[in-house]
Design a protein around this motif. Sequence first.
Motif, mmCIF file in Angstrom:
data_model
loop_
_atom_site.group_PDB
_atom_site.id
_atom_site.type_symbol
_atom_site.label_atom_id
_atom_site.label_comp_id
_atom_site.label_asym_id
_atom_site.label_seq_id
_atom_site.Cartn_x
_atom_site.Cartn_y
_atom_site.Cartn_z
ATOM 1 N N VAL A 1 0.738 -1.232 -0.157
ATOM 2 C CA VAL A 1 0.163 0.180 0.213
ATOM 3 C C VAL A 1 0.963 1.094 0.249
ATOM 4 N N GLN A 2 0.141 2.522 -1.069
ATOM 5 C CA GLN A 2 1.266 3.578 -0.475
ATOM 6 C C GLN A 2 1.142 3.832 1.000
ATOM 7 N N ALA A 3 1.803 5.025 1.118
ATOM 8 C CA ALA A 3 1.488 5.980 2.398
ATOM 9 C C ALA A 3 0.408 6.590 3.102
ATOM 10 N N GLY A 4 -0.321 6.348 3.941
ATOM 11 C CA GLY A 4 -1.505 7.140 3.869
ATOM 12 C C GLY A 4 -2.284 6.017 3.584
ATOM 13 N N GLY A 5 -2.251 5.253 3.357
ATOM 14 C CA GLY A 5 -2.960 4.319 2.991
ATOM 15 C C GLY A 5 -3.463 3.324 4.010
ATOM 16 N N SER A 6 -4.517 2.664 4.275
ATOM 17 C CA SER A 6 -4.754 1.335 5.302
ATOM 18 C C SER A 6 -4.986 -0.379 4.713
ATOM 19 N N LEU A 7 -4.490 -1.001 5.703
ATOM 20 C CA LEU A 7 -4.920 -2.538 5.442
ATOM 21 C C LEU A 7 -5.285 -2.510 6.845
ATOM 22 N N ARG A 8 -6.595 -4.206 6.572
ATOM 23 C CA ARG A 8 -7.050 -4.877 7.581
ATOM 24 C C ARG A 8 -6.500 -6.109 7.649
ATOM 25 N N LEU A 9 -5.298 -6.178 8.767
ATOM 26 C CA LEU A 9 -5.458 -7.366 9.228
ATOM 27 C C LEU A 9 -5.995 -8.153 10.254
ATOM 28 N N THR B 1 3.464 -4.008 3.339
ATOM 29 C CA THR B 1 4.987 -2.998 2.625
ATOM 30 C C THR B 1 4.347 -1.544 2.602
ATOM 31 N N VAL B 2 4.582 -0.751 2.821
ATOM 32 C CA VAL B 2 4.371 0.229 2.923
ATOM 33 C C VAL B 2 5.097 1.035 1.889
ATOM 34 N N SER B 3 4.520 2.072 0.665
ATOM 35 C CA SER B 3 5.491 2.784 0.144
ATOM 36 C C SER B 3 5.468 4.304 0.173
ATOM 37 N N SER B 4 6.718 5.057 -0.168
ATOM 38 C CA SER B 4 6.621 6.243 -0.620
ATOM 39 C C SER B 4 6.306 7.090 -1.613
ATOM 40 N N PRO C 1 5.961 3.984 5.580
ATOM 41 C CA PRO C 1 6.824 3.795 5.133
ATOM 42 C C PRO C 1 7.500 2.664 6.549
ATOM 43 N N GLU C 2 8.248 2.852 7.388
ATOM 44 C CA GLU C 2 8.279 2.999 8.686
ATOM 45 C C GLU C 2 7.762 1.357 9.201
ATOM 46 N N ASP C 3 6.565 1.405 9.051
ATOM 47 C CA ASP C 3 5.428 0.586 9.072
ATOM 48 C C ASP C 3 5.529 -0.424 8.164
ATOM 49 N N THR C 4 6.020 -0.797 7.222
ATOM 50 C CA THR C 4 6.542 -1.746 6.616
ATOM 51 C C THR C 4 7.289 -3.297 7.341
ATOM 52 N N ALA C 5 7.218 -4.596 7.542
ATOM 53 C CA ALA C 5 7.373 -5.057 8.583
ATOM 54 C C ALA C 5 6.493 -6.412 8.334
#
Length: 119
Positions: free
Chosen positions: A12-20, A116-119, A87-91
Motif C-alpha cells: 500500500v502507498q503511504a497514507g493508505g489503510s490495511l486490515r489484518l 509493505t508501505v511505499s512512499s 513506510p516505517e510500518d513495513t514489516a
Amino acid sequence: QVELVESGGGSVQAGGSLRLSCAASGWPFSTYCMKWSRQAEGKEREWVSSISVDGSTSYADSVKGRFAISRDSAKNTLYLQMNSLKPEDTAVYYCAARRGSCFGQPDAWGQGTQVTVSS
C-alpha cells in the motif's frame, strides 16, 4: 493445540489503510490475551498492540492513534485496522496468543503476513 493464521497483508502507498486478520482455532479464544507484533527486515521483533480477555487495549507509541485492535469471539478472529500507514510500518506482522493475562511471553504465534508501505 493453538493455531493462528494471519491474512490481509499486502502493499500500500503511504497514507493508505490495511486490515489484518488472525483466525484462531483449537482453543477457547475468549480466554486468551491476543497480541500483534511486527518485525522489520534486519530489526528485532517489536510489540504493536494487545487486547485482553475483557477487551482492554494497549498500543505502542509508534502506532497509537493510527492502528486499532479488535477481536470477534463469535468468529474466533483477531483484527488490526491500520490507517495512515507510513513506510516505517513495513514489516512482517504476527499475531500471538497468551492464555489469561497479557503479561509474559505468548503461548503461540502465527506464521506472519507481510505489510509493505511505499512512499
